[in-house]
Design an enzyme around this catalytic site. Structure first.
Site, PDB file in Angstrom:
ATOM      1  N   TYR A  24       0.741  -1.054  -0.133  1.00  0.00           N
ATOM      2  CA  TYR A  24      -0.096   0.102   0.017  1.00  0.00           C
ATOM      3  C   TYR A  24       0.845   0.968   0.241  1.00  0.00           C
ATOM      4  O   TYR A  24       0.707   2.352  -0.696  1.00  0.00           O
ATOM      5  CB  TYR A  24      -1.110   0.038   1.384  1.00  0.00           C
ATOM      6  N   SER A 106      -2.352  13.708   7.790  1.00  0.00           N
ATOM      7  CA  SER A 106      -3.839  13.361   6.731  1.00  0.00           C
ATOM      8  C   SER A 106      -5.764  13.230   7.621  1.00  0.00           C
ATOM      9  O   SER A 106      -5.667  12.684   8.608  1.00  0.00           O
ATOM     10  CB  SER A 106      -3.286  12.102   6.081  1.00  0.00           C
ATOM     11  N   TYR A 129      -8.892  16.595   2.433  1.00  0.00           N
ATOM     12  CA  TYR A 129      -9.726  16.616   1.152  1.00  0.00           C
ATOM     13  C   TYR A 129     -10.811  17.394   1.005  1.00  0.00           C
ATOM     14  O   TYR A 129     -11.723  17.341   1.294  1.00  0.00           O
ATOM     15  CB  TYR A 129      -9.892  15.222   0.625  1.00  0.00           C
ATOM     16  N   ARG A 164      -5.309   1.266  -8.079  1.00  0.00           N
ATOM     17  CA  ARG A 164      -4.553   1.385  -7.818  1.00  0.00           C
ATOM     18  C   ARG A 164      -3.978  -0.598  -7.771  1.00  0.00           C
ATOM     19  O   ARG A 164      -4.416  -1.022  -6.852  1.00  0.00           O
ATOM     20  CB  ARG A 164      -3.615   1.575  -6.574  1.00  0.00           C
ATOM     21  N   LYS A 251      -1.960  21.354  -2.601  1.00  0.00           N
ATOM     22  CA  LYS A 251      -1.066  19.568  -2.809  1.00  0.00           C
ATOM     23  C   LYS A 251      -1.581  18.865  -3.835  1.00  0.00           C
ATOM     24  O   LYS A 251      -2.810  18.650  -3.927  1.00  0.00           O
ATOM     25  CB  LYS A 251      -1.689  18.682  -1.654  1.00  0.00           C
ATOM     26  N   HIS A 275       1.201  13.099  -6.586  1.00  0.00           N
ATOM     27  CA  HIS A 275       0.247  12.001  -5.419  1.00  0.00           C
ATOM     28  C   HIS A 275       1.392  10.772  -4.964  1.00  0.00           C
ATOM     29  O   HIS A 275       0.712   9.891  -4.866  1.00  0.00           O
ATOM     30  CB  HIS A 275      -1.423  11.417  -6.007  1.00  0.00           C
ATOM     31  N   ARG A 278       0.290   7.642  -7.472  1.00  0.00           N
ATOM     32  CA  ARG A 278      -0.345   7.389  -6.861  1.00  0.00           C
ATOM     33  C   ARG A 278      -2.065   7.704  -7.564  1.00  0.00           C
ATOM     34  O   ARG A 278      -3.119   6.978  -7.425  1.00  0.00           O
ATOM     35  CB  ARG A 278      -0.663   6.951  -5.096  1.00  0.00           C
TER      36      ARG A 278
END
EC number: 1.1.-.-
Length: 380
Positions: A24, A106, A129, A164, A251, A275, A278
């Site tokens: 991950y 995060s 986000y 992913r 970002k 990112h 990703r």
């Protein structure tokens, strides 16, 4: 094992973690071409070695968003950091504070804002986000302010999650994922005890007030995925500005036109980032995108960068390409998984040492002397 580089930390993390967690953090989107180019393009940047320069006063200190720090780095927001070591966000934040660099928490952290803020001896940054539930976002921003967060890192490159593929093979997602993860954990008893047992609760701490403390991690992630807002536009950032009065850092900027738009709406900074490879495979590496972006915005805002940074030498390369600071993501998580908070401290000490060597051998003493003039002609 002997650890003297980020590569060593990565190998130690691979040995320590169940496969689903290692893949991950280690993996990227699609065929992972951009992930690989983040590292290789940066490593291919050649510097000019200079001699007979007085480099007896090398300093890595800088000021970002009005705060002095010992290195031009910050620990990037990484989701589920608390699954890589017991209360991982707390350990990483403490290590960052001890070194004098920012830690960015995060939205999808295991430890919540209040827990990390209480544990850290220095203010933190917070990453957010754009979600459909504006009421939740408003509450989260208020909690970030109450926790003393000094900067907001707003992620703009994730209207939808990237594809992913490695996650489906590793057991993070896909058929029988929960059973596959359980079997993997059995064969990693050190992690299973330290994190699986002693690191509870395994929730998304910042989301728990909405869904409840007893909600499973998969349900948390499902709720979050369903709440990403693909309709976000530049005008929506006015709403963010109304809710947040501190420095605002966008970002995920990878195009000069978007960088100029960020400056136009009054952002204080941007992170040149894909990112970590990703999201969309096949886009430019951060190192290749950075020079044009830095030139496009000049001093209108603070340009940071991430992607492929594995050493203090890489930090110097990013600064020479136009960044004022660098975010470390995978590198610090490898160190955290390998040795906990002390591993993160060791990594930051290593970054500083490598920066000092690179600066001395390129003939510079201070960060403001690092620019494109220290690059070999082929890379200017």
């Amino acid at each position: 094992m002997i650890i003297s580089s980020t590569t060593d930390f990565r190998e130690a993390a691979r040995r320590q973690l169940p496969r689903f967690l290692f893949d991950y953090i280690d993996g990227g989107a699609y065929a992972e071409r951009t992930l690989a180019r983040n590292v290789s393009d940066l490593a291919d940047i050649s510097l000019r070695q200079r001699v007979l320069k007085d480099v007896s006063r090398v300093s890595t200190r800088t000021t970002l968003f009005g705060v002095e720090q010992t290195l031009p780095v910050a620990l990037a927001p990484v989701g589920l950091t608390g699954m890589y070591a017991r209360r991982g966000e707390v350990q990483a934040a403490r290590a960052a504070a001890a070194k004098g660099v920012p830690f960015c928490l995060s939205t999808v952290s295991v430890c919540d804002l209040a827990e990390v803020s209480r544990a850290s001896s220095a203010p933190i940054w917070f990453q957010l986000y754009m979600l459909r539930d504006r009421g939740f976002m408003r509450d989260l921003l208020a909690r970030a302010a109450d926790a003393g967060a000094t900067a907001l890192v707003f992620t703009v490159d994730m209207p939808v999650p990237g594809a992913r593929y490695r996650d489906a093979h590793s057991g993070m997602t896909g058929p029988n994922a929960a059973m596959r993860r359980l079997v993997q954990a059995v064969f990693k008893p050190g992690w299973a005890w330290d994190v699986g047992v002693m690191g509870r609760p395994h929730t998304l701490g910042n989301v728990a007030p909405v869904l409840g403390e007893n909600t499973g991690l998969e349900d948390f992630m499902g709720w979050l995925g369903a709440n990403f807002d693909p309709s976000i536009q530049w005008k929506d950032l006015d709403w963010i500005r109304d809710q947040w009065k501190g420095p605002l850092i966008l970002k995920g900027v990878l195009d000069p036109e978007d960088a100029k738009a960020a400056a136009d709406i009054g952002a204080d900074g941007i992170v040149v980032s894909n990112h970590g490879g990703r999201q969309l495979d096949g886009v430019l590496s951060s190192a290749r995108a950075l020079p044009d972006i830095a030139e496009a915005v000049g001093d209108r805002l603070t340009v940071l960068a991430d992607g492929g940074v594995r050493s203090g030498l890489d930090v110097v390369r990013m600064l020479a390409l136009g960044a004022k600071g660098v975010l470390l993501g995978r590198a610090f998580v490898y160190a955290l998984a390998a040795r906990g908070g002390p591993g993160v401290s060791q990594l930051l000490d290593l970054i500083e040492k490598e920066m000092r060597v690179a600066m001395a051998l390129t003939g510079v003493n201070t960060l403001d002397q690092i620019d494109r003039s220290i690059l070999a002609k082929t890379d200017r």
